[in-house]
Design a protein around this motif. Structure first.
Motif: not given
Length: 369
Positions: A143-155
């Motif tokens: 919730p509240g994730l910036p739109g630019s981060w949708r689809g990005r990946t974190a390891l």
């Protein structure tokens, strides 16, 4: 040296001696009779091995070279085998007591040979399984994730325990696998180092080759604080890794915070620190917090996702069962605690025995949705 570490070391050494004595007495009681010379050799070898892990660990805190690493590896492998030998001895005693009560004749050498043979097989399996690194892919909705981060990946790469057992070759392997996954950001939630004497700059050099677009972030675990935490932080900073020590940063609209292990163990200090991280209403914040506990405090501070390690899932049986009793469902995987999500990784490396039985090593690729 302070009194409490001395007491802890003495207690652990006492337990190791007792475990070796129990295994020795069980083997003597259940195996075919040994000659006096063979008995003496067995007793001497077990006594030496009973002292080996504490001795190697203490030596490893003050020295780092090839010989120390080899001795530490041998002692660590033996510690893992001792765990399974102790279980085999317990089963021998139990079967030797119960089977006669049921009217079943017991072939003691066959029973001991079979159970101790299984113990060796479990140890060998654990050695190979600990090096079979899995890549786990998990989708997470924040919730509240910036739109630019949708689809990005974190390891997430937790609990490498770089040191005498997991050395430069292991670090290179981790860096190669990480680069191949091409993450947008990398999180290291503690126990990057084992805490023993080590050339931190050399061991972390492969990680400097990683160039995720939004950086690499680290917060210290308990083993990082066993060693020279300040030196580790300095080395990591030079490597290009952002060390989060009770601080929060914002990366392209996403808040990322980190609390070192020592400060996370004090509830009042943790609450005060996290209150300073409190995001604006509805904004996502990721917290690197090595141990998956104090969750009510973390949730009340408005944290969206906590990334942890520490548990190793228990690493080897029966500690897998014991760890579940301590951390419950937060021992491993993605879990929900009220409005807080918690991902606990089983870690990429090992501590103590370089074995995994009942768990597996992993690197976790999160995809934000």
């Amino acid at each position: 040296m302070k009194a409490w570490p001395v007491v802890g070391i003495a207690l652990m050494q006492g337990l190791l001696l007792a475990a070796h004595w129990f295994v020795y007495r069980t083997w003597i009681a259940y195996w075919w009779p040994l000659s006096p010379v063979a008995t003496l050799v067995l007793r001497t070898c077990l006594f030496v091995m009973a002292l080996s892990f504490i001795a190697a660990a203490l030596l490893g805190f003050y020295s780092a070279n090839r010989l120390v690493s080899v001795l530490y590896w041998i002692a660590s492998v033996w510690l893992g085998l001792l765990n399974f030998f102790f279980l085999a001895a317990c089963l021998c005693r139990l079967a030797g007591f119960l089977l006669p009560l049921a009217g079943v004749a017991v072939n003691r050498p066959l029973l001991a040979g079979g159970l101790f043979g299984l113990a060796i097989a479990a140890g060998v399996y654990g050695l190979f399984n600990a090096r079979y690194l899995r890549i786990r892919r998990v989708a997470v909705t924040l919730p509240g994730l910036p739109g630019s981060w949708r689809g990005r990946t974190a390891l997430i790469v937790s609990d490498l325990h770089l040191g005498h057992v997991n050395g430069l070759a292991f670090s290179r392997r981790i860096a190669t696998l990480a680069a191949g996954l091409n993450p947008d950001i990398v999180f290291l939630p503690g126990d990057l180092f084992d805490g023993s004497m080590a050339d931190a700059e050399r061991l972390t050099a492969p990680l400097s080759a990683l160039e995720p677009p939004f950086g690499i972030f680290f917060s210290a675990g308990n083993h990082d604080e066993f060693g020279d935490a300040a030196h580790y932080a300095e080395v990591l900073t030079r490597t290009g890794i952002r060390v989060l020590h009770n601080e929060k940063v914002t990366v392209d609209g996403l808040h990322i915070a980190g609390v070192p292990y020592g400060d996370s163990t004090f509830p009042i200090r943790l609450r005060t620190t996290l209150e300073g991280f409190r995001p604006a209403l509805g904004e996502a914040t990721i917290l690197l917090n090595h141990v998956p506990n104090r969750l009510p405090i973390v949730e009340q501070a408005g944290i969206t996702l906590q990334l942890s390690g520490h548990t190793h899932g228990g690493q080897i049986f029966p500690f897998t069962w014991l760890t579940r009793r301590v951390f419950g469902e937060f021992t491993y995987g993605l879990q929900q605690f009220g409005g807080l999500q918690v991902y606990t990784s089983s870690g990429a490396g090992t501590w103590g025995p370089p074995m995994r039985v009942g768990t597996h090593p992993e690197m976790v690729l999160l995809t934000f949705q």
